[in-house]
Design a protein around this motif. Structure first.
Motif, short mmCIF file in Angstrom:
data_model
loop_
_atom_site.label_atom_id
_atom_site.label_comp_id
_atom_site.label_asym_id
_atom_site.label_seq_id
_atom_site.Cartn_x
_atom_site.Cartn_y
_atom_site.Cartn_z
N VAL A 139 2.82 20.34 5.48
CA VAL A 139 3.51 19.35 5.94
C VAL A 139 2.58 18.33 6.36
CG1 VAL A 139 4.76 19.33 7.13
CG2 VAL A 139 5.55 20.92 6.38
N LYS A 140 2.76 16.67 6.01
CA LYS A 140 1.77 15.81 6.77
C LYS A 140 2.29 14.58 7.78
CE LYS A 140 -1.13 15.10 2.68
NZ LYS A 140 -1.86 14.47 1.89
N LEU A 141 4.25 14.51 7.12
CA LEU A 141 4.96 14.35 7.97
C LEU A 141 6.11 14.86 9.06
CD1 LEU A 141 6.33 11.39 8.35
CD2 LEU A 141 8.09 11.64 6.18
N PHE A 142 6.02 14.52 10.03
CA PHE A 142 6.42 15.09 11.35
C PHE A 142 8.32 14.07 11.52
CE2 PHE A 142 2.77 17.35 10.63
CZ PHE A 142 3.16 18.52 10.90
N ASP A 143 8.51 14.52 11.70
CA ASP A 143 9.97 14.58 12.14
C ASP A 143 10.71 14.18 13.42
OD1 ASP A 143 12.43 12.58 11.29
OD2 ASP A 143 13.41 14.32 11.73
N HIS A 144 10.50 12.98 14.35
CA HIS A 144 11.59 13.35 15.43
C HIS A 144 12.50 12.63 15.69
CE1 HIS A 144 7.99 14.67 17.59
NE2 HIS A 144 6.92 14.61 16.80
N ALA A 145 12.63 12.40 16.76
CA ALA A 145 14.47 11.58 17.53
C ALA A 145 13.73 11.69 19.11
CB ALA A 145 15.13 12.65 16.88
N ASP A 146 14.63 10.41 19.26
CA ASP A 146 14.09 10.51 21.05
C ASP A 146 15.09 10.87 21.81
OD1 ASP A 146 17.26 8.45 20.25
OD2 ASP A 146 16.12 6.39 21.04
N ILE A 147 16.53 11.39 20.96
CA ILE A 147 17.49 12.44 21.86
C ILE A 147 17.02 13.89 21.61
CG2 ILE A 147 19.03 11.31 21.20
CD1 ILE A 147 20.09 13.09 19.20
N TYR A 148 16.22 14.27 21.03
CA TYR A 148 15.43 15.01 20.85
C TYR A 148 15.08 16.22 22.10
CZ TYR A 148 15.97 14.95 15.34
OH TYR A 148 16.63 14.50 14.16
N ARG A 149 15.73 17.08 22.45
CA ARG A 149 16.04 17.61 23.82
C ARG A 149 15.40 17.24 24.82
NH1 ARG A 149 16.48 23.80 21.94
NH2 ARG A 149 16.32 23.73 19.74
N ARG A 150 16.16 16.16 24.83
CA ARG A 150 16.18 14.88 25.78
C ARG A 150 14.50 14.43 25.79
NH1 ARG A 150 21.11 14.26 27.93
NH2 ARG A 150 23.15 15.56 27.50
N GLY A 151 14.51 13.73 24.93
CA GLY A 151 13.01 12.92 25.05
C GLY A 151 12.22 14.73 24.91
N LYS A 152 11.93 16.05 25.42
CA LYS A 152 11.22 17.14 25.54
C LYS A 152 10.28 17.00 23.61
CE LYS A 152 13.17 19.32 27.97
NZ LYS A 152 13.94 20.54 28.73
N ALA A 153 11.12 17.59 22.92
CA ALA A 153 10.65 17.16 21.85
C ALA A 153 9.45 16.45 21.70
CB ALA A 153 11.57 17.60 20.14
N GLU A 154 9.97 15.36 21.44
CA GLU A 154 8.38 14.32 21.60
C GLU A 154 6.83 14.34 22.23
OE1 GLU A 154 10.50 10.15 19.33
OE2 GLU A 154 10.59 10.72 22.00
N HIS A 214 0.69 -1.28 0.26
CA HIS A 214 -0.17 -0.27 0.28
C HIS A 214 0.73 1.01 0.23
CE1 HIS A 214 1.14 -0.85 4.06
NE2 HIS A 214 0.67 0.36 4.71
N LEU A 215 0.27 2.11 -0.51
CA LEU A 215 1.18 3.29 -0.23
C LEU A 215 0.80 4.29 0.59
CD1 LEU A 215 -0.02 4.85 -4.27
CD2 LEU A 215 2.53 3.14 -2.97
N ILE A 216 1.83 5.27 1.31
CA ILE A 216 1.55 5.62 2.54
C ILE A 216 1.35 7.18 1.62
CG2 ILE A 216 3.80 5.56 3.18
CD1 ILE A 216 2.71 6.31 6.64
N ASP A 217 0.97 8.33 2.25
CA ASP A 217 1.19 9.82 1.65
C ASP A 217 1.41 10.43 2.38
OD1 ASP A 217 0.56 12.37 0.31
OD2 ASP A 217 -1.04 12.58 0.36
N VAL A 218 2.72 10.89 1.89
CA VAL A 218 3.50 11.98 3.05
C VAL A 218 3.92 13.02 3.26
CG1 VAL A 218 4.55 9.32 3.95
CG2 VAL A 218 5.28 10.98 2.08
#
Length: 320
Positions: A53-68, A10-14
């Protein structure tokens, strides 16, 4: 402009643009998230949604978790937001602490533990894409595959990708995976041309003074051959092209923006979008006004001459 990833059956619209959430969540220390941080994140996310924008990019380290965590708070306060966004996060970087040096860790235990933390902070049960943040010298592809298989079976992760990996690393990892890697996110902009140079100046006797380009040989071609989405972090080059007096390249960006009656930000992103690899620029600014200044990027079609004028001027030397 619609951008879809061919994820299995299937396709995911990003969409063509990604919003990178590293600037959200307050400082990089231990201070808790405040209402001011939440308001700042809300303004940035709304600005990103406003430009498609549809896709939001995170990382577990961003702001030491505070971005998430701050994004998770937005999802709690607006139950309808989850249906409007796709979520991507990264794991694999471990900060130094009292007992250990900073290192990369793509062991199965760390990947699975990281995903549980990501889901908890985002207050969701599933993320669409998990990226392996940096190449781990001790990575064992079979171990990564087992971890991803368990996460997929548990409904925690939809698809797997990588970040900052070259063609050989992706090829090696793919040997153990039953599903294709769907994304590679690397630094790429008019200020960071190594991946582009790798395909155009590999036979340049002066390339020895630009060693970064050699490492990326074949990376863009690998992605195109295998239907992998390339994402460009640092796409706005930390604002270094905003002032036309700052450099010859910034002046060219400004001139092309004036010709098309748009912003310098839009030109920078349009330059990436023009590449046949279908590169998705990651917008990393936390400033709502600067995010909205990217709106024209998907409508701006640079000519070949404009693309090469930007590239060669940014290189600072003629092509061989």
């Amino acid at each position: 402009m619609t951008r879809t990833l061919p994820l299995n059956a299937h396709l995911i619209d990003v969409g063509p643009l990604v919003y990178g959430c590293m600037a959200l969540g307050g400082d990089w220390g231990g201070a808790p998230v405040t209402e001011t941080d939440i308001a700042h994140a809300h303004a940035a996310v709304e600005a990103a949604l406003d430009i498609g924008v549809k896709l939001f990019d995170h990382a577990d380290i961003y702001r030491r978790g505070k971005a998430e965590a701050v994004f998770g708070e937005l999802l709690k306060r607006d139950p309808g937001l989850r249906a409007r966004v796709r979520l991507q996060s990264k794991c694999g970087i471990r900060f130094a602490d009292e007992a250990n040096v900073g290192r990369y860790d793509l062991s199965a235990d760390h990947i699975e533990h990281s995903v549980d933390g990501i889901l908890r902070r985002l207050a969701v049960e599933h993320i669409d894409i998990l990226l392996l943040h940096r190449p781990d010298a001790l990575m064992e592809p079979a171990e990564v595959a087992r971890a991803f298989g368990r996460l997929k079976a548990a409904g925690k992760v939809g698809h797997l990708g990588v970040s900052n990996m070259h063609a050989g690393q992706m090829r090696w990892l793919q040997t153990a995976l039953s599903e294709p890697l769907v994304v590679n996110q690397l630094e790429l902009s008019l200020a960071k041309l190594d991946a582009i140079d790798a395909g155009t100046t590999f036979n340049d006797p002066q390339v020895g003074s630009r060693p970064g380009s050699i490492a990326w040989a074949g990376t863009l071609e690998y992605a195109q051959q295998h239907g992998m989405q390339l994402q460009a972090w640092g796409s706005l080059a930390q604002g270094r092209f905003n002032d036309p007096a700052a450099s010859a390249a910034a002046q060219v960006v400004h001139e092309i923006a004036e010709t098309h009656r748009t912003t310098s930000n839009a030109v920078l992103l349009a330059w990436l979008l023009r590449h046949p690899a279908g590169i998705q620029p990651v917008i990393g600014s936390g400033n709502a006004e600067r995010i909205r200044a990217c709106a024209d990027a998907t409508r701006l079609q640079l000519s070949r001459d404009e693309w090469y004028r930007l590239y060669v001027t940014a290189r600072g030397q003629a092509l061989p």
